[in-house]
Design a protein around this motif. Sequence first.
Motif, PDB file in Angstrom:
ATOM      1  N   PHE A   1       0.401 -12.174   2.282  1.00 48.08           N
ATOM      2  CA  PHE A   1      -0.836 -11.531   2.729  1.00 48.08           C
ATOM      3  C   PHE A   1      -2.016 -11.941   1.853  1.00 48.08           C
ATOM      4  N   LEU A   2      -1.814 -11.922   0.533  1.00 44.05           N
ATOM      5  CA  LEU A   2      -2.906 -12.244  -0.395  1.00 44.05           C
ATOM      6  C   LEU A   2      -3.387 -13.689  -0.254  1.00 44.05           C
TER       7      LEU A   2
ATOM      8  N   SER B   1      -5.557  -2.335 -10.158  1.00 41.33           N
ATOM      9  CA  SER B   1      -4.410  -1.685  -9.517  1.00 41.33           C
ATOM     10  C   SER B   1      -3.975  -2.568  -8.351  1.00 41.33           C
ATOM     11  N   ILE B   2      -2.719  -2.473  -8.024  1.00 45.08           N
ATOM     12  CA  ILE B   2      -2.207  -3.279  -6.910  1.00 45.08           C
ATOM     13  C   ILE B   2      -2.873  -2.847  -5.602  1.00 45.08           C
ATOM     14  N   THR B   3      -2.930  -1.561  -5.394  1.00 49.89           N
ATOM     15  CA  THR B   3      -3.541  -1.041  -4.169  1.00 49.89           C
ATOM     16  C   THR B   3      -5.008  -1.448  -4.073  1.00 49.89           C
ATOM     17  N   GLY B   4      -5.730  -1.324  -5.171  1.00 48.08           N
ATOM     18  CA  GLY B   4      -7.139  -1.717  -5.177  1.00 48.08           C
ATOM     19  C   GLY B   4      -7.327  -3.192  -4.900  1.00 48.08           C
ATOM     20  N   GLY B   5      -6.446  -4.023  -5.438  1.00 52.27           N
ATOM     21  CA  GLY B   5      -6.519  -5.462  -5.189  1.00 52.27           C
ATOM     22  C   GLY B   5      -6.288  -5.806  -3.731  1.00 52.27           C
ATOM     23  N   ILE B   6      -5.290  -5.168  -3.116  1.00 54.21           N
ATOM     24  CA  ILE B   6      -5.013  -5.405  -1.693  1.00 54.21           C
ATOM     25  C   ILE B   6      -6.211  -4.987  -0.848  1.00 54.21           C
ATOM     26  N   VAL B   7      -6.765  -3.820  -1.151  1.00 57.26           N
ATOM     27  CA  VAL B   7      -7.917  -3.321  -0.383  1.00 57.26           C
ATOM     28  C   VAL B   7      -9.120  -4.234  -0.576  1.00 57.26           C
ATOM     29  N   ALA B   8      -9.373  -4.668  -1.811  1.00 53.11           N
ATOM     30  CA  ALA B   8     -10.527  -5.535  -2.082  1.00 53.11           C
ATOM     31  C   ALA B   8     -10.396  -6.878  -1.362  1.00 53.11           C
TER      32      ALA B   8
ATOM     33  N   LEU C   1       0.809  -1.215   0.000  1.00 50.32           N
ATOM     34  CA  LEU C   1       0.000   0.000   0.000  1.00 50.32           C
ATOM     35  C   LEU C   1       0.847   1.272   0.000  1.00 50.32           C
ATOM     36  N   SER C   2       2.050   1.187   0.567  1.00 44.96           N
ATOM     37  CA  SER C   2       2.912   2.365   0.622  1.00 44.96           C
ATOM     38  C   SER C   2       3.751   2.534  -0.639  1.00 44.96           C
ATOM     39  N   GLY C   3       3.816   1.508  -1.483  1.00 44.62           N
ATOM     40  CA  GLY C   3       4.599   1.601  -2.711  1.00 44.62           C
ATOM     41  C   GLY C   3       6.094   1.488  -2.470  1.00 44.62           C
ATOM     42  N   SER C   4       6.479   0.818  -1.431  1.00 41.44           N
ATOM     43  CA  SER C   4       7.880   0.670  -1.072  1.00 41.44           C
ATOM     44  C   SER C   4       8.645  -0.109  -2.139  1.00 41.44           C
ATOM     45  N   ASP C   5       9.946   0.164  -2.247  1.00 35.12           N
ATOM     46  CA  ASP C   5      10.804  -0.552  -3.193  1.00 35.12           C
ATOM     47  C   ASP C   5      11.586  -1.671  -2.515  1.00 35.12           C
ATOM     48  N   SER C   6      11.143  -2.106  -1.363  1.00 35.31           N
ATOM     49  CA  SER C   6      11.833  -3.155  -0.619  1.00 35.31           C
ATOM     50  C   SER C   6      11.792  -4.480  -1.372  1.00 35.31           C
ATOM     51  N   PRO C   7      12.874  -5.265  -1.310  1.00 35.17           N
ATOM     52  CA  PRO C   7      12.850  -6.583  -1.954  1.00 35.17           C
ATOM     53  C   PRO C   7      11.894  -7.564  -1.273  1.00 35.17           C
ATOM     54  N   LEU C   8      11.469  -7.249  -0.064  1.00 36.17           N
ATOM     55  CA  LEU C   8      10.527  -8.110   0.655  1.00 36.17           C
ATOM     56  C   LEU C   8       9.081  -7.824   0.279  1.00 36.17           C
ATOM     57  N   ARG C   9       8.849  -6.787  -0.495  1.00 32.98           N
ATOM     58  CA  ARG C   9       7.482  -6.398  -0.846  1.00 32.98           C
ATOM     59  C   ARG C   9       6.731  -7.520  -1.556  1.00 32.98           C
ATOM     60  N   GLY C  10       7.323  -8.113  -2.547  1.00 34.06           N
ATOM     61  CA  GLY C  10       6.659  -9.172  -3.324  1.00 34.06           C
ATOM     62  C   GLY C  10       6.290 -10.393  -2.500  1.00 34.06           C
ATOM     63  N   PRO C  11       7.273 -11.028  -1.831  1.00 32.93           N
ATOM     64  CA  PRO C  11       6.940 -12.230  -1.055  1.00 32.93           C
ATOM     65  C   PRO C  11       5.974 -11.965   0.095  1.00 32.93           C
ATOM     66  N   PHE C  12       6.162 -10.847   0.808  1.00 30.98           N
ATOM     67  CA  PHE C  12       5.289 -10.556   1.937  1.00 30.98           C
ATOM     68  C   PHE C  12       3.873 -10.223   1.466  1.00 30.98           C
TER      69      PHE C  12
ATOM     70  N   ALA D   1      -9.418 -18.715  -4.783  1.00 29.36           N
ATOM     71  CA  ALA D   1     -10.643 -18.327  -5.483  1.00 29.36           C
ATOM     72  C   ALA D   1     -10.969 -16.858  -5.233  1.00 29.36           C
ATOM     73  N   ILE D   2     -10.843 -16.407  -4.003  1.00 31.02           N
ATOM     74  CA  ILE D   2     -11.117 -15.007  -3.692  1.00 31.02           C
ATOM     75  C   ILE D   2     -10.148 -14.097  -4.441  1.00 31.02           C
ATOM     76  N   ASP D   3      -8.863 -14.437  -4.414  1.00 26.67           N
ATOM     77  CA  ASP D   3      -7.870 -13.623  -5.117  1.00 26.67           C
ATOM     78  C   ASP D   3      -8.145 -13.566  -6.614  1.00 26.67           C
ATOM     79  N   LEU D   4      -8.459 -14.710  -7.200  1.00 25.08           N
ATOM     80  CA  LEU D   4      -8.720 -14.740  -8.638  1.00 25.08           C
ATOM     81  C   LEU D   4     -10.004 -14.006  -9.001  1.00 25.08           C
ATOM     82  N   LEU D   5     -11.032 -14.125  -8.182  1.00 24.12           N
ATOM     83  CA  LEU D   5     -12.274 -13.406  -8.460  1.00 24.12           C
ATOM     84  C   LEU D   5     -12.103 -11.895  -8.335  1.00 24.12           C
ATOM     85  N   VAL D   6     -11.310 -11.458  -7.369  1.00 24.89           N
ATOM     86  CA  VAL D   6     -11.025 -10.028  -7.239  1.00 24.89           C
ATOM     87  C   VAL D   6     -10.278  -9.539  -8.481  1.00 24.89           C
ATOM     88  N   ALA D   7      -9.254 -10.269  -8.879  1.00 21.25           N
ATOM     89  CA  ALA D   7      -8.476  -9.870 -10.055  1.00 21.25           C
ATOM     90  C   ALA D   7      -9.343  -9.857 -11.312  1.00 21.25           C
TER      91      ALA D   7
END
Length: 109
Positions: A29-30, A76-83, A14-25, A60-66
């Motif tokens: 969460f998803l 959007s990435i942010t919208g997907g996380i929020v949804a 949500l913060s748009g960080s460039d951390s290498p841990l962003r993807g796996p973490f 199923a929830i993740d795929l239906l949201v996407a």
Amino acid sequence: MAVAVAAVGATLALSGSDSPLRGPFTLFFLLGAPATAVGAALRGLKPYPRTVVAVTGALAIDLLVAQGMLAVHRWSITGGIVAVTVLSALVLVPVLVRRHRGRAARDRG
């Protein structure tokens, strides 16, 4: 520990960080948030089937949201996380309320 990793993943995404841990973490969460919600709703199942159904439900929830976001051209990435967060909360909150009411009724009785 898992809740902390999931919370960090959502925060990094949500913060748009460039951390290498962003993807796996964020991926954790998803998968973790909806799986926890679905698993809590299926309390009557044995542990292994409950885990399988919870992970399948999370996917199923993740795929239906996407799919829904892509269908309306609002991806959007942010919208997907929020949804995913909102849908997970909508599944988890009634379960927690029901458990709380059950405990309160047992304490009175």
